[in-house]
Structures are given as C-alpha cells and as structure tokens.
Design a protein around this motif. Structure first.
Motif, PDB file in Angstrom:
ATOM      1  N   VAL A  96       0.834  -1.200   0.000  1.00 39.14           N
ATOM      2  CA  VAL A  96       0.000   0.000   0.000  1.00 39.14           C
ATOM      3  C   VAL A  96       0.862   1.240   0.000  1.00 39.14           C
ATOM      4  O   VAL A  96       0.634   2.192  -0.750  1.00 39.14           O
ATOM      5  CB  VAL A  96      -0.950  -0.003   1.205  1.00 39.14           C
ATOM      6  CG1 VAL A  96      -1.686   1.333   1.303  1.00 39.14           C
ATOM      7  CG2 VAL A  96      -1.959  -1.133   1.080  1.00 39.14           C
ATOM      8  N   ALA A  97       1.908   1.252   0.823  1.00 38.93           N
ATOM      9  CA  ALA A  97       2.798   2.410   0.895  1.00 38.93           C
ATOM     10  C   ALA A  97       3.471   2.656  -0.437  1.00 38.93           C
ATOM     11  O   ALA A  97       3.608   3.793  -0.900  1.00 38.93           O
ATOM     12  CB  ALA A  97       3.831   2.201   1.995  1.00 38.93           C
ATOM     13  N   ASP A  98       3.928   1.580  -1.112  1.00 42.68           N
ATOM     14  CA  ASP A  98       4.575   1.728  -2.415  1.00 42.68           C
ATOM     15  C   ASP A  98       3.613   2.318  -3.432  1.00 42.68           C
ATOM     16  O   ASP A  98       3.985   3.166  -4.250  1.00 42.68           O
ATOM     17  CB  ASP A  98       5.083   0.371  -2.915  1.00 42.68           C
ATOM     18  CG  ASP A  98       6.284  -0.108  -2.107  1.00 42.68           C
ATOM     19  OD1 ASP A  98       6.892   0.727  -1.424  1.00 42.68           O
ATOM     20  OD2 ASP A  98       6.582  -1.319  -2.172  1.00 42.68           O
ATOM     21  N   THR A  99       2.368   1.863  -3.397  1.00 44.98           N
ATOM     22  CA  THR A  99       1.369   2.369  -4.327  1.00 44.98           C
ATOM     23  C   THR A  99       1.122   3.851  -4.101  1.00 44.98           C
ATOM     24  O   THR A  99       1.032   4.639  -5.054  1.00 44.98           O
ATOM     25  CB  THR A  99       0.047   1.594  -4.172  1.00 44.98           C
ATOM     26  OG1 THR A  99       0.291   0.223  -4.415  1.00 44.98           O
ATOM     27  CG2 THR A  99      -0.994   2.109  -5.145  1.00 44.98           C
ATOM     28  N   MET A 100       1.025   4.244  -2.845  1.00 46.74           N
ATOM     29  CA  MET A 100       0.777   5.647  -2.532  1.00 46.74           C
ATOM     30  C   MET A 100       1.939   6.527  -2.977  1.00 46.74           C
ATOM     31  O   MET A 100       1.746   7.631  -3.455  1.00 46.74           O
ATOM     32  CB  MET A 100       0.530   5.803  -1.032  1.00 46.74           C
ATOM     33  CG  MET A 100      -0.790   5.203  -0.573  1.00 46.74           C
ATOM     34  SD  MET A 100      -1.051   5.363   1.206  1.00 46.74           S
ATOM     35  CE  MET A 100      -1.253   7.130   1.347  1.00 46.74           C
ATOM     36  N   ARG A 101       3.175   6.008  -2.850  1.00 44.55           N
ATOM     37  CA  ARG A 101       4.329   6.788  -3.297  1.00 44.55           C
ATOM     38  C   ARG A 101       4.334   6.953  -4.807  1.00 44.55           C
ATOM     39  O   ARG A 101       4.827   7.934  -5.334  1.00 44.55           O
ATOM     40  CB  ARG A 101       5.617   6.112  -2.832  1.00 44.55           C
ATOM     41  CG  ARG A 101       5.974   6.404  -1.379  1.00 44.55           C
ATOM     42  CD  ARG A 101       7.420   6.074  -1.129  1.00 44.55           C
ATOM     43  NE  ARG A 101       7.688   4.645  -1.277  1.00 44.55           N
ATOM     44  CZ  ARG A 101       7.605   3.762  -0.288  1.00 44.55           C
ATOM     45  NH1 ARG A 101       7.259   4.160   0.932  1.00 44.55           N
ATOM     46  NH2 ARG A 101       7.871   2.496  -0.492  1.00 44.55           N
ATOM     47  N   ALA A 102       3.779   5.989  -5.516  1.00 39.98           N
ATOM     48  CA  ALA A 102       3.804   6.030  -6.986  1.00 39.98           C
ATOM     49  C   ALA A 102       2.738   6.946  -7.560  1.00 39.98           C
ATOM     50  O   ALA A 102       2.846   7.399  -8.681  1.00 39.98           O
ATOM     51  CB  ALA A 102       3.623   4.612  -7.551  1.00 39.98           C
ATOM     52  N   GLU A 103       1.684   7.211  -6.767  1.00 40.82           N
ATOM     53  CA  GLU A 103       0.552   7.947  -7.315  1.00 40.82           C
ATOM     54  C   GLU A 103       0.898   9.326  -7.879  1.00 40.82           C
ATOM     55  O   GLU A 103       0.402   9.699  -8.937  1.00 40.82           O
ATOM     56  CB  GLU A 103      -0.549   8.068  -6.253  1.00 40.82           C
ATOM     57  CG  GLU A 103      -1.348   6.786  -6.095  1.00 40.82           C
ATOM     58  CD  GLU A 103      -2.372   6.883  -4.993  1.00 40.82           C
ATOM     59  OE1 GLU A 103      -2.389   7.906  -4.285  1.00 40.82           O
ATOM     60  OE2 GLU A 103      -3.149   5.944  -4.843  1.00 40.82           O
ATOM     61  N   PRO A 104       1.745  10.144  -7.202  1.00 41.02           N
ATOM     62  CA  PRO A 104       2.031  11.466  -7.757  1.00 41.02           C
ATOM     63  C   PRO A 104       2.605  11.428  -9.170  1.00 41.02           C
ATOM     64  O   PRO A 104       2.426  12.369  -9.942  1.00 41.02           O
ATOM     65  CB  PRO A 104       3.039  12.048  -6.751  1.00 41.02           C
ATOM     66  CG  PRO A 104       2.717  11.356  -5.467  1.00 41.02           C
ATOM     67  CD  PRO A 104       2.334   9.965  -5.876  1.00 41.02           C
ATOM     68  N   SER A 105       3.293  10.343  -9.535  1.00 37.55           N
ATOM     69  CA  SER A 105       3.868  10.257 -10.879  1.00 37.55           C
ATOM     70  C   SER A 105       2.794  10.245 -11.953  1.00 37.55           C
ATOM     71  O   SER A 105       3.048  10.615 -13.097  1.00 37.55           O
ATOM     72  CB  SER A 105       4.745   9.005 -11.003  1.00 37.55           C
ATOM     73  OG  SER A 105       3.962   7.828 -10.911  1.00 37.55           O
ATOM     74  N   LEU A 106       1.584   9.821 -11.596  1.00 41.31           N
ATOM     75  CA  LEU A 106       0.491   9.825 -12.566  1.00 41.31           C
ATOM     76  C   LEU A 106       0.121  11.241 -12.981  1.00 41.31           C
ATOM     77  O   LEU A 106      -0.480  11.450 -14.037  1.00 41.31           O
ATOM     78  CB  LEU A 106      -0.743   9.134 -11.975  1.00 41.31           C
ATOM     79  CG  LEU A 106      -0.667   7.629 -11.764  1.00 41.31           C
ATOM     80  CD1 LEU A 106      -1.921   7.134 -11.066  1.00 41.31           C
ATOM     81  CD2 LEU A 106      -0.478   6.904 -13.097  1.00 41.31           C
ATOM     82  N   LEU A 107       0.438  12.227 -12.137  1.00 40.38           N
ATOM     83  CA  LEU A 107       0.102  13.613 -12.435  1.00 40.38           C
ATOM     84  C   LEU A 107       1.268  14.367 -13.074  1.00 40.38           C
ATOM     85  O   LEU A 107       1.104  15.525 -13.449  1.00 40.38           O
ATOM     86  CB  LEU A 107      -0.327  14.339 -11.152  1.00 40.38           C
ATOM     87  CG  LEU A 107      -1.549  13.767 -10.438  1.00 40.38           C
ATOM     88  CD1 LEU A 107      -1.819  14.537  -9.145  1.00 40.38           C
ATOM     89  CD2 LEU A 107      -2.775  13.829 -11.346  1.00 40.38           C
ATOM     90  N   ARG A 108       2.428  13.719 -13.201  1.00 40.66           N
ATOM     91  CA  ARG A 108       3.576  14.382 -13.806  1.00 40.66           C
ATOM     92  C   ARG A 108       3.454  14.354 -15.327  1.00 40.66           C
ATOM     93  O   ARG A 108       2.962  13.402 -15.910  1.00 40.66           O
ATOM     94  CB  ARG A 108       4.886  13.709 -13.396  1.00 40.66           C
ATOM     95  CG  ARG A 108       5.222  13.880 -11.931  1.00 40.66           C
ATOM     96  CD  ARG A 108       5.363  15.332 -11.544  1.00 40.66           C
ATOM     97  NE  ARG A 108       6.422  16.005 -12.293  1.00 40.66           N
ATOM     98  CZ  ARG A 108       6.609  17.331 -12.302  1.00 40.66           C
ATOM     99  NH1 ARG A 108       5.810  18.117 -11.609  1.00 40.66           N
ATOM    100  NH2 ARG A 108       7.590  17.868 -12.989  1.00 40.66           N
TER     101      ARG A 108
END
Length: 273
Positions: free
Chosen positions: A2-14
């Motif tokens: 879950v933590a890894d997924t949350m860290r990856a989420e901002p990249s979707l907005l880059r």
C-alpha cells in the motif's frame, strides 16, 4: 505494498516532456492553466493578445520558474488559417502535441432582438469554431503518439442559460456537444476529451466588473459579489484560476485516462439548482 502504491501515485500527475497548447492563455484562466501544466513538467505554448513585452515576460517567467520550454503563438482564434499555422508551428518546434486546452473566449451581453450580428459571429467563431479547428488539426499528431488530452473550457452557461447571453450560451452548449463527439471518435486512440464548466472565476476582468457594478448600482463591493455576480452560486465564493489549473492537470494526466466525454461543473453548486 500500500505504501509503495501511494508513493507512486504522484507520478500519474507528472507531465514531463509533454507539450501543451493553451489558447487564450496570456491572462486569466488560460494563464492559470498554463502555469499549472508547466508546474507539472509540461512544455507550454501560450496564445492570446497583449503587449509584446508583457507576453515575452510571462513566457520567460514560466520557463525560468518551472524549468520548461515555452513558446508563443499569436494566432487570432477567429481565423482558421492562423489556427492551422499555429498548430503547424508547434509541431515544427516540438514535434508533438500532447495536451490541447481550448480556453479562448469573448463575451457580449444584449437582448436577442438587439444582439449585434457581428458580435454573434465573433463569439461563435472564438468560443466554438476555434475549438473545432484546433481539435481537427491536433488529432492526427495525438493519434500518431497514441496519447492526447483535449480540455475544453466551457462554462456553467454550457449547462444552463441566462438572459441576454444568446451567443455565449449557444457557443458554450455547442462546445459541450463537440467535446462528446471528440471523446467518442478518439476513445480507442489513447485520447480523451473533456469540458470544464466554471461558474465565476476570480480574474482581473471579474475584478473590473465588481468595481463597475458597485459604481453603477451604488452598492458595496460585497453586495455586488454576493447578490449580483454570485447570485446563482450557493457557495458564494469565486473559484480561483489555481483551482481550474489543478483540475486541468488532473484531466491531462495519466490519472484521468478513463475520464472522457464529461462536462464537469466547477460552479459552487450553480447547476445543482
């Protein structure tokens, strides 16, 4: 996990390396959208009228602040040939168009029977027809890359009407229809098309309206804001250009890949009536 997924989420907005064209972006909402997209890493193409030195300062400031490439196209949105030249120039400069924001617009208020024909023609040309031209010209490049985000800045008046705004309301209703058609036609190409429908957004033009209305009616600024401009908005506050910019970044990002063909009100509850 879950933590890894949350860290990856901002990249979707880059949007690093993406190229965004924003019409009507030398001031107001368009400039707010351009700055937001640049802040997400996109190279931005500005378009609109204004003093050459001021436009160059705006372009330069965005490039320096966000570390992106900027470009200015002076195309008149009433002229299809100029719009075509703008798209060609962008493709020559950057080799791609990933995001197209159709924001250019004008307004005129008059009763139907007294509405000037030249004003009707200008409003329909800039607020509606220009978007048809930019979309038809940008789609081939988007299809070639397998990615595209088209964002049409409509209005709450694309969903509901007000008296004395025949051309504006007609054009904004039309832009929502165009949005749906483009969404359907491009759906399998990795391309989305959505419309943002703001109510009143605080810009320098709105600020001028506040002062003018206060003088004309002999009432306070607060009364103008609450009882005149925001009479239809239940939350009684202006949206900001930063809010519209942030929404545009989301719609232009990978995070919104499954959102297409919608008309999204940002109107403080206006169209909930």
């Amino acid at each position: 996990m879950v933590a890894d997924t949350m860290r990856a989420e901002p990249s979707l907005l880059r949007m690093s390396g993406k190229v965004a064209v924003i019409t009507g972006s030398t001031s107001g909402i368009g400039l707010g959208i351009a700055r937001a997209l640049a802040g997400a890493g996109a190279h931005v193409v500005l378009n609109g009228f204004g003093a050459a030195k001021e436009i160059d300062r705006i372009r330069s400031d965005i490039a320096v602040e966000f570390g992106v490439r900027t470009f200015y196209a002076a195309a008149d949105m009433m002229q299809p040939a100029a719009i075509e030249q703008m798209i060609n120039d962008v493709l020559q400069e950057f080799g791609r168009i990933d995001v197209l924001v159709n924001n250019a617009g004008i307004q005129h208020v008059a009763p139907l029977e007294a509405f000037p024909v030249d004003k009707w023609n200008a409003i329909v040309a800039i607020n509606l027809s220009s978007a048809f031209h930019t979309i038809r010209l940008a789609l081939p490049a988007m299809r070639q890359n397998g990615f595209g985000r088209i964002i049409n800045v409509a209005s709450a008046h694309g969903l509901v009407a007000s008296p004395f705004k025949a051309a504006y309301v007609a054009a904004k209703h039309g832009i929502i229809g165009l949005t749906k058609v483009a969404a359907l036609e491009a759906a399998e190409g990795g391309i989305t098309c959505n419309a943002i429908c703001p109510g009143y957004v605080y810009t320098p033009l709105v600020e001028a309206q506040i002062d003018g209305q206060a003088r004309a009616h002999g009432i306070s600024r607060d009364q103008v804001i609450r009882d005149v401009l925001l009479a239809q908005q239940p939350n009684k506050r202006f949206a900001t250009v930063e809010e519209i910019g942030a929404l545009s970044v989301f719609l232009a990002s990978e995070a919104a890949a499954s959102i297409t063909g919608i008309a999204l009100p940002v109107d403080g509850g206006w169209t909930a009536h």
